[in-house]
Scaffold this active site. Structure first.
Site, PDB file in Angstrom:
ATOM      1  N   GLN A  38       0.827  -1.210   0.000  1.00 51.93           N
ATOM      2  CA  GLN A  38       0.000   0.000   0.000  1.00 51.93           C
ATOM      3  C   GLN A  38       0.862   1.262   0.000  1.00 51.93           C
ATOM      4  O   GLN A  38       0.488   2.282  -0.586  1.00 51.93           O
ATOM      5  CB  GLN A  38      -0.898  -0.025   1.246  1.00 51.93           C
ATOM      6  CG  GLN A  38      -2.049   0.962   1.215  1.00 51.93           C
ATOM      7  CD  GLN A  38      -3.238   0.464   0.423  1.00 51.93           C
ATOM      8  OE1 GLN A  38      -3.595  -0.706   0.500  1.00 51.93           O
ATOM      9  NE2 GLN A  38      -3.865   1.349  -0.343  1.00 51.93           N
ATOM     10  N   LYS A  78       1.772   1.895  -3.604  1.00 51.33           N
ATOM     11  CA  LYS A  78       0.550   2.179  -4.362  1.00 51.33           C
ATOM     12  C   LYS A  78       0.073   3.606  -4.075  1.00 51.33           C
ATOM     13  O   LYS A  78      -0.239   4.362  -4.986  1.00 51.33           O
ATOM     14  CB  LYS A  78      -0.535   1.184  -3.927  1.00 51.33           C
ATOM     15  CG  LYS A  78      -1.873   1.377  -4.611  1.00 51.33           C
ATOM     16  CD  LYS A  78      -2.932   0.500  -3.986  1.00 51.33           C
ATOM     17  CE  LYS A  78      -2.445  -0.941  -3.896  1.00 51.33           C
ATOM     18  NZ  LYS A  78      -3.539  -1.870  -3.576  1.00 51.33           N
ATOM     19  N   LYS A 100      -2.664  -0.876   6.626  1.00 54.63           N
ATOM     20  CA  LYS A 100      -3.668  -1.906   6.327  1.00 54.63           C
ATOM     21  C   LYS A 100      -4.086  -2.528   7.653  1.00 54.63           C
ATOM     22  O   LYS A 100      -3.340  -2.474   8.627  1.00 54.63           O
ATOM     23  CB  LYS A 100      -3.057  -2.983   5.424  1.00 54.63           C
ATOM     24  CG  LYS A 100      -4.066  -3.803   4.671  1.00 54.63           C
ATOM     25  CD  LYS A 100      -4.518  -3.128   3.382  1.00 54.63           C
ATOM     26  CE  LYS A 100      -5.672  -3.876   2.747  1.00 54.63           C
ATOM     27  NZ  LYS A 100      -6.008  -3.342   1.417  1.00 54.63           N
ATOM     28  N   ASP A 143     -11.954  -3.633   2.280  1.00 55.32           N
ATOM     29  CA  ASP A 143     -11.157  -4.583   1.501  1.00 55.32           C
ATOM     30  C   ASP A 143     -11.996  -5.869   1.510  1.00 55.32           C
ATOM     31  O   ASP A 143     -13.217  -5.796   1.701  1.00 55.32           O
ATOM     32  CB  ASP A 143      -9.760  -4.794   2.140  1.00 55.32           C
ATOM     33  CG  ASP A 143      -8.799  -5.581   1.245  1.00 55.32           C
ATOM     34  OD1 ASP A 143      -8.229  -4.993   0.320  1.00 55.32           O
ATOM     35  OD2 ASP A 143      -8.619  -6.795   1.461  1.00 55.32           O
ATOM     36  N   ASN A 155     -16.431  -6.674  -4.891  1.00 55.43           N
ATOM     37  CA  ASN A 155     -16.482  -5.275  -5.298  1.00 55.43           C
ATOM     38  C   ASN A 155     -15.593  -4.983  -6.509  1.00 55.43           C
ATOM     39  O   ASN A 155     -16.049  -4.393  -7.497  1.00 55.43           O
ATOM     40  CB  ASN A 155     -16.078  -4.395  -4.100  1.00 55.43           C
ATOM     41  CG  ASN A 155     -15.932  -2.944  -4.482  1.00 55.43           C
ATOM     42  OD1 ASN A 155     -14.833  -2.459  -4.742  1.00 55.43           O
ATOM     43  ND2 ASN A 155     -17.040  -2.236  -4.565  1.00 55.43           N
TER      44      ASN A 155
HETATM   45  P1  NDP Z   1     -14.742  -8.717  -1.798  1.00 56.74           P
HETATM   46  O1  NDP Z   1     -14.820  -9.266  -0.432  1.00 56.74           O
HETATM   47  O2  NDP Z   1     -15.786  -7.775  -2.266  1.00 56.74           O
HETATM   48  O3  NDP Z   1     -14.636  -9.905  -2.865  1.00 56.74           O
HETATM   49  C1  NDP Z   1     -13.625 -10.885  -2.800  1.00 56.74           C
HETATM   50  C2  NDP Z   1     -13.906 -11.883  -3.905  1.00 56.74           C
HETATM   51  O4  NDP Z   1     -12.793 -12.776  -4.041  1.00 56.74           O
HETATM   52  C3  NDP Z   1     -15.101 -12.754  -3.598  1.00 56.74           C
HETATM   53  O5  NDP Z   1     -15.722 -13.095  -4.794  1.00 56.74           O
HETATM   54  C4  NDP Z   1     -14.440 -13.973  -2.947  1.00 56.74           C
HETATM   55  O6  NDP Z   1     -15.230 -15.148  -2.984  1.00 56.74           O
HETATM   56  C5  NDP Z   1     -13.255 -14.124  -3.853  1.00 56.74           C
HETATM   57  N1  NDP Z   1     -12.233 -15.024  -3.293  1.00 56.74           N
HETATM   58  C6  NDP Z   1     -11.846 -16.177  -3.854  1.00 56.74           C
HETATM   59  N2  NDP Z   1     -10.931 -16.778  -3.124  1.00 56.74           N
HETATM   60  C7  NDP Z   1     -10.708 -16.010  -2.071  1.00 56.74           C
HETATM   61  C8  NDP Z   1      -9.845 -16.138  -0.962  1.00 56.74           C
HETATM   62  N3  NDP Z   1      -9.037 -17.182  -0.780  1.00 56.74           N
HETATM   63  N4  NDP Z   1      -9.828 -15.130  -0.086  1.00 56.74           N
HETATM   64  C9  NDP Z   1     -10.650 -14.090  -0.249  1.00 56.74           C
HETATM   65  N5  NDP Z   1     -11.495 -13.928  -1.271  1.00 56.74           N
HETATM   66  C10 NDP Z   1     -11.521 -14.879  -2.181  1.00 56.74           C
HETATM   67  O7  NDP Z   1     -13.305  -8.032  -1.899  1.00 56.74           O
HETATM   68  P2  NDP Z   1     -12.795  -6.895  -2.892  1.00 56.74           P
HETATM   69  O8  NDP Z   1     -13.416  -7.064  -4.223  1.00 56.74           O
HETATM   70  O9  NDP Z   1     -12.896  -5.603  -2.202  1.00 56.74           O
HETATM   71  O10 NDP Z   1     -11.237  -7.248  -2.985  1.00 56.74           O
HETATM   72  C11 NDP Z   1     -10.723  -8.176  -3.930  1.00 56.74           C
HETATM   73  C12 NDP Z   1      -9.222  -7.963  -4.064  1.00 56.74           C
HETATM   74  O11 NDP Z   1      -8.969  -6.630  -4.503  1.00 56.74           O
HETATM   75  C13 NDP Z   1      -8.402  -8.135  -2.789  1.00 56.74           C
HETATM   76  O12 NDP Z   1      -7.133  -8.660  -3.109  1.00 56.74           O
HETATM   77  C14 NDP Z   1      -8.246  -6.704  -2.292  1.00 56.74           C
HETATM   78  O13 NDP Z   1      -7.108  -6.557  -1.453  1.00 56.74           O
HETATM   79  C15 NDP Z   1      -8.067  -5.984  -3.616  1.00 56.74           C
HETATM   80  N6  NDP Z   1      -8.354  -4.556  -3.584  1.00 56.74           N
HETATM   81  C16 NDP Z   1      -9.571  -4.092  -3.195  1.00 56.74           C
HETATM   82  C17 NDP Z   1      -9.817  -2.736  -3.213  1.00 56.74           C
HETATM   83  C18 NDP Z   1     -11.170  -2.177  -2.896  1.00 56.74           C
HETATM   84  O14 NDP Z   1     -11.369  -0.973  -3.100  1.00 56.74           O
HETATM   85  N7  NDP Z   1     -12.124  -2.962  -2.445  1.00 56.74           N
HETATM   86  C19 NDP Z   1      -8.765  -1.764  -3.573  1.00 56.74           C
HETATM   87  C20 NDP Z   1      -7.555  -2.376  -4.058  1.00 56.74           C
HETATM   88  C21 NDP Z   1      -7.369  -3.717  -4.018  1.00 56.74           C
HETATM   89  P3  NDP Z   1     -16.006 -15.646  -1.680  1.00 56.74           P
HETATM   90  O15 NDP Z   1     -17.217 -14.782  -1.578  1.00 56.74           O
HETATM   91  O16 NDP Z   1     -16.306 -17.071  -1.966  1.00 56.74           O
HETATM   92  O17 NDP Z   1     -15.070 -15.487  -0.519  1.00 56.74           O
END
Ligand code: NDP
Length: 450
Positions: free
Chosen positions: A111, A114, A126, A166, A241
């Protein structure tokens, strides 16, 4: 290898042997910094790298809460305030059963660079907990968030440290966290958290920002290499997300998204994903992606098998967007993607690709948009949310989206220019690390040994 870089990595491994994700993140960054370290012998005189890899502060705390059966549950909470040289610590909170100190430290370390790349004055932090939100009632989530904030509030404020969401932390959780902060502090300090609902200080386009930003970066990277998104087949790991709004923007840009996944498996819909249905299933009903088939019986569901390549990566695609979690793409998966003709990979998730896989993909001329740069749109828009909170003013969706687009275009330009300056070819992973590092290093040099 540069001996200062080599010694620093060795010491990090000795001191943090039980933290594999953190070591991986440090290695990836430090190894790519070699040309800059070679140019700046003065860094070694003030132990700059040793300080860069040591968090300024790690807070670890107990989070007791009552479940719906009146049983006391206990989780572990974290906040890692990694580097505050260029601004207040900023970075999300992750609630997932896999959370531990290694994952928190790797995320906070990443982070730092970034946030620097965004050009905005924010340092790296974080946090999160090993709390597993899956299957919990709303009341359980609320009680957990309140207990988590009882401790976290001692360590944050809008000038010190500003958490956001996150994995496992979205608008619902931010709402409960903010409510508890407001109650304890007896003040309405909107800028202490970002990702808030619009009704109490959130920013338009924050929800969309990481996914949209990823696609703005992809557009620039593809353009610079005489390629584009039109009619490209896209697969996406994740359906949270980041994944959802990356899918939306990819479709708007003319690509066809045919697969998305969750941790159990993926759906493949050759006619193009019905994104409204995914939003309904994931954002509203919090269901498994498999349920997609109830409405689209012609689509296909493929279950993940532990120890094997996640199903979503077995589908042939031009563009692959890992938007789930770390180390999703290992060397074996990278080989499969290359065999299937992938052109570009956009890292929406943090560190979704192992070091060996990154090397393999770049060697095989796959354009790789690195997480630190490509998913920076989320935190950049969080910083825009903080600006709006300070001004007590709200920009329109289009105003925020335009600023996001400009920021992502500029981040790609920095990566591109840096890759030219250091002769890195299409290694945007290295150029993002270098570009992010420079500003942090300058600020640390200016501020003396602290
Ligand atoms: P969410 O919780 O909204 O979604 C996570 C998604 O990843 C779900 O579909 C989840 O499935 C899936 N998934 C699959 N395998 C795993 C696992 N082993 N551990 C966790 N999740 C898993 O998270 P975000 O979309 O916010 O974040 C996704 C990624 O993006 C992360 O790496 C986060 O650090 C990164 N990120 C997010 C930002 C943000 O603004 N939200 C900013 C920058 C980076 P299931 O529901 O089955 O767990």
């Amino acid at each position: 290898m540069n001996s200062y870089v080599e010694q620093t990595i060795k010491r990090v491994i000795e001191k943090n042997g039980h933290e594999p994700e953190f070591i991986q993140a440090v290695k990836e960054v430090l190894e790519s910094l070699e040309p800059v370290i070679d140019q700046h012998k003065e860094y070694q005189d003030v132990s700059l790298l040793e300080r860069l890899v040591e968090p300024e502060r790690i807070i670890s705390f107990r989070v007791p809460w009552l479940d719906d059966n009146n049983k006391v549950q206990v989780n572990r909470g974290f906040r890692v305030q990694f580097n505050g040289a260029i601004g207040p610590y900023k970075g999300g909170l992750r609630f997932h059963k896999s959370v531990n100190q290694s994952i928190m430290k790797f995320l906070a370390f990443e982070q730092t660079f970034k946030n620097s790349l965004t050009g905005l004055p924010i340092g790296g932090g974080k946090g999160g907990s090993d709390f597993d939100p899956k299957g919990k009632s709303d009341n359980e989530i609320m009680r957990f968030c309140q207990s988590f904030m009882n401790e976290l509030q001692k360590h944050i404020n809008h000038n010190l440290d500003v958490p956001a969401g996150d994995i496992g932390v979205g608008a619902r959780e931010i709402g409960y966290l903010f409510g508890q902060y407001r109650r304890i502090k007896n003040t309405f300090e909107a800028g202490v958290l970002t990702g808030k609902d619009l009704s109490y200080g959130g920013s338009l386009a924050r929800k969309e920002a990481t996914g949209f930003g990823l696609m703005y970066f992809m557009r620039e990277m593809l353009n610079a290499n005489n390629k584009n998104l039109k009619d490209k087949i896209v697969t996406i790991s994740g359906s949270g997300n980041v994944a959802i709004y990356a899918a939306q923007k990819a479709m708007e840009m003319g690509a066809k998204v045919v697969a998305m996944s969750d941790s159990n498996g993926c759906i493949y819909d050759g006619k193009g994903i019905d994104l409204d249905l995914i939003k309904q299933l994931k954002e509203v009903e919090r269901k498994r992606i498999k349920e997609y088939l109830l409405k689209h019986s012609d689509a296909k569901y493929m279950e993940n098998i532990i120890g094997q390549t996640p199903a979503v990566y077995t589908i042939k695609a031009d563009i692959v967007l890992p938007c789930a979690t770390q180390n999703d793409i290992n060397l074996e998966t990278a080989k499969l993607l290359v065999q299937n003709g992938v052109i570009a990979i956009g890292e929406g998730a943090n560190m979704p690709t192992t070091i060996e896989a990154i090397d393999y993909l770049i060697q095989h001329n796959v354009l790789l948009a690195p997480a630190k740069a490509a998913n920076a749109g989320g935190v950049a828009t969080s910083a825009l949310e903080m600006s709006q909170n300070s001004m007590r003013y709200a920009w329109t969706f289009d105003e925020v989206d335009k600023k996001l687009n400009d920021i992502m275009t500029n981040i790609f330009k920095m990566c591109y220019d840096t890759s030219k300056e250091y002769n890195l070819g299409i290694n945007y992973v290295a150029s993002a690390n270098i570009a992010g590092f420079k500003k942090v290093a300058n600020a640390m040099m200016a501020q003396g040994v602290i």
